[in-house]
Motif scaffolding. Structure first.
Motif, PDB file in Angstrom:
ATOM      1  N   ASP A 288       2.918  12.953  13.606  1.00 46.18           N
ATOM      2  CA  ASP A 288       1.795  12.062  13.918  1.00 46.18           C
ATOM      3  C   ASP A 288       0.907  11.825  12.693  1.00 46.18           C
ATOM      4  N   MET A 289       1.283  12.442  11.592  1.00 45.66           N
ATOM      5  CA  MET A 289       0.593  12.152  10.321  1.00 45.66           C
ATOM      6  C   MET A 289       1.423  11.212   9.457  1.00 45.66           C
ATOM      7  N   GLY A 290       2.393  10.520  10.087  1.00 43.48           N
ATOM      8  CA  GLY A 290       3.287   9.640   9.345  1.00 43.48           C
ATOM      9  C   GLY A 290       2.569   8.509   8.628  1.00 43.48           C
ATOM     10  N   GLY A 291       1.482   8.013   9.207  1.00 44.18           N
ATOM     11  CA  GLY A 291       0.711   6.961   8.543  1.00 44.18           C
ATOM     12  C   GLY A 291       0.111   7.455   7.244  1.00 44.18           C
ATOM     13  N   ALA A 292      -0.530   8.616   7.294  1.00 43.49           N
ATOM     14  CA  ALA A 292      -1.110   9.201   6.082  1.00 43.49           C
ATOM     15  C   ALA A 292      -0.023   9.526   5.063  1.00 43.49           C
ATOM     16  N   ALA A 293       1.108  10.051   5.539  1.00 45.25           N
ATOM     17  CA  ALA A 293       2.217  10.385   4.633  1.00 45.25           C
ATOM     18  C   ALA A 293       2.732   9.135   3.928  1.00 45.25           C
ATOM     19  N   SER A 294       2.778   7.999   4.651  1.00 44.62           N
ATOM     20  CA  SER A 294       3.267   6.762   4.023  1.00 44.62           C
ATOM     21  C   SER A 294       2.277   6.227   2.993  1.00 44.62           C
ATOM     22  N   VAL A 295       0.995   6.474   3.199  1.00 46.06           N
ATOM     23  CA  VAL A 295       0.009   6.075   2.192  1.00 46.06           C
ATOM     24  C   VAL A 295       0.186   6.936   0.942  1.00 46.06           C
ATOM     25  N   PHE A 296       0.393   8.234   1.140  1.00 47.93           N
ATOM     26  CA  PHE A 296       0.695   9.114   0.005  1.00 47.93           C
ATOM     27  C   PHE A 296       1.912   8.589  -0.768  1.00 47.93           C
ATOM     28  N   GLY A 297       2.973   8.241  -0.019  1.00 48.52           N
ATOM     29  CA  GLY A 297       4.198   7.789  -0.662  1.00 48.52           C
ATOM     30  C   GLY A 297       4.024   6.485  -1.405  1.00 48.52           C
ATOM     31  N   THR A 298       3.260   5.565  -0.821  1.00 50.02           N
ATOM     32  CA  THR A 298       3.007   4.289  -1.482  1.00 50.02           C
ATOM     33  C   THR A 298       2.205   4.492  -2.756  1.00 50.02           C
ATOM     34  N   LEU A 299       1.209   5.360  -2.682  1.00 50.94           N
ATOM     35  CA  LEU A 299       0.416   5.671  -3.879  1.00 50.94           C
ATOM     36  C   LEU A 299       1.298   6.298  -4.949  1.00 50.94           C
ATOM     37  N   ARG A 300       2.215   7.153  -4.526  1.00 51.97           N
ATOM     38  CA  ARG A 300       3.145   7.773  -5.481  1.00 51.97           C
ATOM     39  C   ARG A 300       3.961   6.705  -6.207  1.00 51.97           C
ATOM     40  N   ALA A 301       4.443   5.702  -5.473  1.00 54.73           N
ATOM     41  CA  ALA A 301       5.206   4.613  -6.089  1.00 54.73           C
ATOM     42  C   ALA A 301       4.331   3.811  -7.040  1.00 54.73           C
ATOM     43  N   VAL A 302       3.103   3.529  -6.641  1.00 54.28           N
ATOM     44  CA  VAL A 302       2.163   2.777  -7.484  1.00 54.28           C
ATOM     45  C   VAL A 302       1.862   3.539  -8.765  1.00 54.28           C
ATOM     46  N   LEU A 303       1.671   4.841  -8.643  1.00 52.26           N
ATOM     47  CA  LEU A 303       1.399   5.668  -9.820  1.00 52.26           C
ATOM     48  C   LEU A 303       2.587   5.681 -10.772  1.00 52.26           C
ATOM     49  N   GLU A 304       3.787   5.735 -10.217  1.00 45.64           N
ATOM     50  CA  GLU A 304       4.982   5.761 -11.059  1.00 45.64           C
ATOM     51  C   GLU A 304       5.144   4.442 -11.810  1.00 45.64           C
ATOM     52  N   LEU A 305       4.810   3.340 -11.143  1.00 47.86           N
ATOM     53  CA  LEU A 305       4.942   2.017 -11.756  1.00 47.86           C
ATOM     54  C   LEU A 305       3.706   1.622 -12.561  1.00 47.86           C
ATOM     55  N   GLN A 306       2.598   2.362 -12.348  1.00 47.72           N
ATOM     56  CA  GLN A 306       1.322   2.030 -12.993  1.00 47.72           C
ATOM     57  C   GLN A 306       0.981   0.548 -12.796  1.00 47.72           C
ATOM     58  N   LEU A 307       0.989   0.126 -11.533  1.00 48.87           N
ATOM     59  CA  LEU A 307       0.719  -1.279 -11.225  1.00 48.87           C
ATOM     60  C   LEU A 307      -0.693  -1.661 -11.667  1.00 48.87           C
ATOM     61  N   PRO A 308      -0.866  -2.874 -12.204  1.00 53.38           N
ATOM     62  CA  PRO A 308      -2.188  -3.320 -12.667  1.00 53.38           C
ATOM     63  C   PRO A 308      -3.060  -3.825 -11.520  1.00 53.38           C
ATOM     64  N   ILE A 309      -3.378  -2.938 -10.594  1.00 52.68           N
ATOM     65  CA  ILE A 309      -4.244  -3.254  -9.460  1.00 52.68           C
ATOM     66  C   ILE A 309      -5.201  -2.088  -9.250  1.00 52.68           C
ATOM     67  N   ASN A 310      -6.245  -2.322  -8.469  1.00 53.90           N
ATOM     68  CA  ASN A 310      -7.100  -1.245  -7.987  1.00 53.90           C
ATOM     69  C   ASN A 310      -6.763  -0.997  -6.518  1.00 53.90           C
ATOM     70  N   LEU A 311      -6.657   0.259  -6.153  1.00 53.18           N
ATOM     71  CA  LEU A 311      -6.202   0.627  -4.811  1.00 53.18           C
ATOM     72  C   LEU A 311      -7.017   1.806  -4.300  1.00 53.18           C
ATOM     73  N   VAL A 312      -7.496   1.702  -3.072  1.00 47.41           N
ATOM     74  CA  VAL A 312      -8.193   2.803  -2.413  1.00 47.41           C
ATOM     75  C   VAL A 312      -7.329   3.279  -1.249  1.00 47.41           C
ATOM     76  N   CYS A 313      -7.069   4.576  -1.203  1.00 47.93           N
ATOM     77  CA  CYS A 313      -6.277   5.165  -0.119  1.00 47.93           C
ATOM     78  C   CYS A 313      -7.165   6.136   0.655  1.00 47.93           C
ATOM     79  N   LEU A 314      -7.308   5.905   1.944  1.00 46.27           N
ATOM     80  CA  LEU A 314      -8.155   6.721   2.814  1.00 46.27           C
ATOM     81  C   LEU A 314      -7.296   7.351   3.897  1.00 46.27           C
ATOM     82  N   LEU A 315      -7.309   8.678   3.977  1.00 47.80           N
ATOM     83  CA  LEU A 315      -6.487   9.393   4.946  1.00 47.80           C
ATOM     84  C   LEU A 315      -7.383  10.127   5.939  1.00 47.80           C
ATOM     85  N   ALA A 316      -7.163   9.837   7.222  1.00 46.20           N
ATOM     86  CA  ALA A 316      -7.953  10.447   8.296  1.00 46.20           C
ATOM     87  C   ALA A 316      -7.171  11.615   8.872  1.00 46.20           C
TER      88      ALA A 316
END
Length: 494
Positions: A288-316
Motif C-alpha cells: 500500500d506504499m506503492g505510490g510512494a515507492a514509484s515516486v522514489f523510483g521516478t526520482l531515481r531515474a531523474v537523478l540518473e539522467l540529471q534531467l534539466p527540470i525542477n521536481l518536488v517529491c512528497l511522500l505521505a
C-alpha cells in the motif's frame, strides 16, 4: 548488465549467442539472410525441417553453426507484419528467457529490422532494453540461499549506422527507468516489519547525501501537528510506528523555475484500522506504499539522467493499525486546509494522508501535480491489472499523462470526474465524508482529493491494480508507474 550499441555485420562477430528474427512462414529478413548465407544455408536448412514456424515468441537454439563465429544462434519467431508493443515485449522476453539459461556471458541481438506499430528506432530500443534489463530482476534479500549469479553480463544491439545515436539515447533512458523500477520493486517487496515510515525517510536521506542537487526534509509528528495536518495524523495515531512526510526537492532546472510535483501514498502497512480488512491476502497490504515507492523510483531515474527540470517529491508515509488509540468511524478531523472530514471508514485512509500532503504541495507553486496511490479496490474491478485509473482537473495534463503512458507501454485510462459524483461525499456533520458509498468508489475517492487540489493543475493515478502482482509464487511489486511518470518528465524536457 552492460548494453552496447554497434553498427556491425553480426555474421562476422564473435559472441556467445547471436539472436536473429524469423518471420512467420520461416521468412528471413536482410540480417538473417546474411547470417544464413555466411553459414552456407545452414539456418534455412534447419527451418525447412519445421522446428520453428516463426510465430511471435517461438525460439529455437542452434549450436556450432558452420561459417559463423557465434557459438550459438538463437532464432526468435517474429510473426507477420507489424508487431504490437505487447507482441514485441513477449518476443524479447522469450529470447531473454533462453539467454538467461545459457552459460554464455554475452549476446548479440539483431532485432532492429522488426517493425513495431507506431515506433521508430528510439521507441523500439526503449522497449527492447527495458524488457531485457527488467527481466533480470531478482529479489532474494531474505532467502538463505541466494540465486545463482547470471552468466549474461553484456548485450550488444546491432543497428543501422544512421540509428546508432538514437538507440544509444534510448538505451540510456531505458536503463535509468529500469534502475527506477528496480528501486521501486525493492521497496515494495520489503517486509512491513522493516519498511516503515522511518525507514523510507532514511532512504530519502541517503539519496540526498548522494546527490548535491537534491534537498531532503523530513516532517515528523511534531511538525505535522504544527502544520495542522489532522487528517494525516489521524491515520497514524493507531500505530506505534511514527508517521513521516518526506519532502525531496530536485533542482536540475533553472533557478526559480516552477517545479513539477509528484505526491505518493506511503501506507507501509494497511490493516484497515478499526474498519479492519479480511485476513485473506492481508500480507499484500505491505504494497500500500506503492505510490510512494514509484515516486522514489521516478526520482531515481531523474537523478540518473540529471534531467534539466525542477521536481518536488512528497511522500505521505504512515502505518494504519487498529488499537485503543486508533481513529474510529464517526470521528471528525480538521485537515491542513481547514476543511473538516467525517471519517466513516478507517480503511479509506490513503485519501486522508494525501489530502494534507496535497495542501502542503501548494507552497511550491508547482506547474503540475500528479499524485500516485494504491487507493481503491474499485479501480481493480473497473480496469483490472492492465491500466492505472486516471482522473484530474486539467484536460491538457490528463492528455499528457495518457500520452506518456501510451509511449512507455505503462498505460492509464481516464475516468470521469463529474460534479454529480461530489454529492456522494456530503456529510451532515462535517464539510466532507471520507467515503461516498458503494458506487463509483474510484471516482468518489478522486472527488475527495480534488477538493484539496483546486490551486494547481492536478492528476490522480490510482495504481491499486498495477503496482503489484497478487497471489501465488509470482507475487511481487511491478515497479509501475515509474515508466509512465519518467516519460511524462522526459516529455517536459522536450
Amino acid at each position: 548488465m552492460e548494453f552496447l550499441v554497434k553498427s556491425i555485420r553480426p555474421e562476422t562477430q564473435k559472441t556467445a549467442t547471436l539472436v536473429i528474427p524469423v518471420g512467420e512462414g520461416r521468412k528471413l529478413g536482410n540480417i538473417a539472410q546474411a547470417v544464413d548465407k555466411a553459414s552456407a544455408g545452414a539456418i534455412s536448412a534447419v527451418l525447412k525441417r519445421g522446428d520453428l514456424t516463426g510465430k511471435p515468441g517461438q525460439t529455437l537454439l542452434l549450436h556450432s553453426v558452420p561459417g559463423l563465429k557465434a557459438e550459438r544462434v538463437l532464432l526468435v519467431g517474429s510473426g507477420q507484419g507489424e508487431l504490437s508493443d505487447r507482441q514485441f515485449r513477449k518476443l524479447v522476453a522469450s529470447a531473454h528467457g533462453v539467454l538467461k539459461s545459457l552459460a554464455g556471458g554475452d549476446a548479440l541481438i539483431a532485432l532492429g529490422e522488426l517493425a513495431v506499430k507506431g515506433r521508430d528506432a528510439y521507441g523500439k530500443a526503449r522497449l527492447l532494453v527495458e524488457t531485457l534489463a527488467d527481466g533480470a530482476y531478482v529479489f532474494d534479500r531474505f532467502k538463505s540461499k541466494k540465486a545463482e549469479p547470471k552468466a549474461l553480463k553484456k548485450i550488444t544491439l546491432v543497428v543501422d549506422k544512421a540509428e546508432v545515436a538514437e538507440v544509444e539515447r534510448a538505451s540510456l533512458h531505458a536503463r535509468a527507468i529500469v534502475a527506477g523500477t528496480t528501486f521501486t520493486k525493492d521497496l515494495g517487496n520489503l517486509p512491513p516489519n522493516l519498511c516503515n515510515p522511518v525507514y523510507l525517510a532514511e532512504q530519502a536521506k541517503a539519496l540526498g547525501k548522494a546527490h548535491k542537487n537534491l534537498k531532503v526534509d523530513i516532517l515528523d509528528e511534531k511538525k505535522l501537528k504544527e502544520l495542522g495536518a489532522g487528517a494525516f495524523l489521524a491515520v497514524a495515531q493507531g500505530s506505534e510506528q511514527p508517521p513521516r512526510m518526506i519532502v525531496m526537492q530536485y533542482n536540475g532546472g533553472k533557478k526559480g523555475e516552477q517545479p513539477y510535483a509528484l505526491v505518493g501514498k506511503g501506507i507501509t502497512f494497511d490493516t484497515g484500522g478499526i474498519s479492519i480488512k479480511p485476513a485473506a491476502a492481508m500480507d499484500e497490504m505491505k504494497y500500500d506504499m506503492g505510490g510512494a515507492a514509484s515516486v522514489f523510483g521516478t526520482l531515481r531515474a531523474v537523478l540518473e539522467l540529471q534531467l534539466p527540470i525542477n521536481l518536488v517529491c512528497l511522500l505521505a508515509c504512515a502505518e494504519n493499525m487498529p488499537s485503543g488509540s486508533a481513529t474510529r468511524p464517526g470521528d471528525i478531523v480538521t485537515t491542513m486546509s481547514g476543511q473538516t472530514v467525517e471519517i466513516l471508514n478507517t480503511d479509506a485512509e490513503g485519501r486522508l494522508v494525501l489530502c494534507d500532503t496535497l495542501t502542503y504541495a501548494e507552497r511550491f507553486k508547482p506547474q503540475t501535480v500528479i499524485d500516485i496511490a494504491t487507493l481503491t479496490g474499485a479501480c481493480i474491478v473497473a480496469l483490472g491489472s492492465n491500466a492505472s485509473g486516471l482522473l484530474g482537473n486539467d484536460d491538457d495534463l490528463i492528455q499528457d499523462v495518457l500520452k506518456a503512458g501510451q509511449f512507455a507501454d505503462d498505460r492509464a485510462w481516464q475516468l470521469p470526474l463529474f460534479d454529480e459524483y461530489q454529492e456522494q461525499l456530503d456529510s451532515p456533520f462535517a464539510d466532507i465524508a471520507n467515503i461516498g458509498g458503494p458506487k463509483a468508489g474510484t471516482i468518489t475517492a478522486a472527488c475527495f482529493l480534488s477538493r484539496f487540489a483546486k490551486s494547481f493543475k492536478w492528476a490522480h493515478l490510482d495504481v491499486a491494480g498495477t503496482a503489484w502482482i497478487s497471489g501465488g509464487k509470482d507475487k511481487g511489486a511491478t515497479g509501475r508507474p515509474v515508466p509512465l511518470l519518467t516519460q511524462y518528465l522526459l516529455d517536459r524536457v522536450k
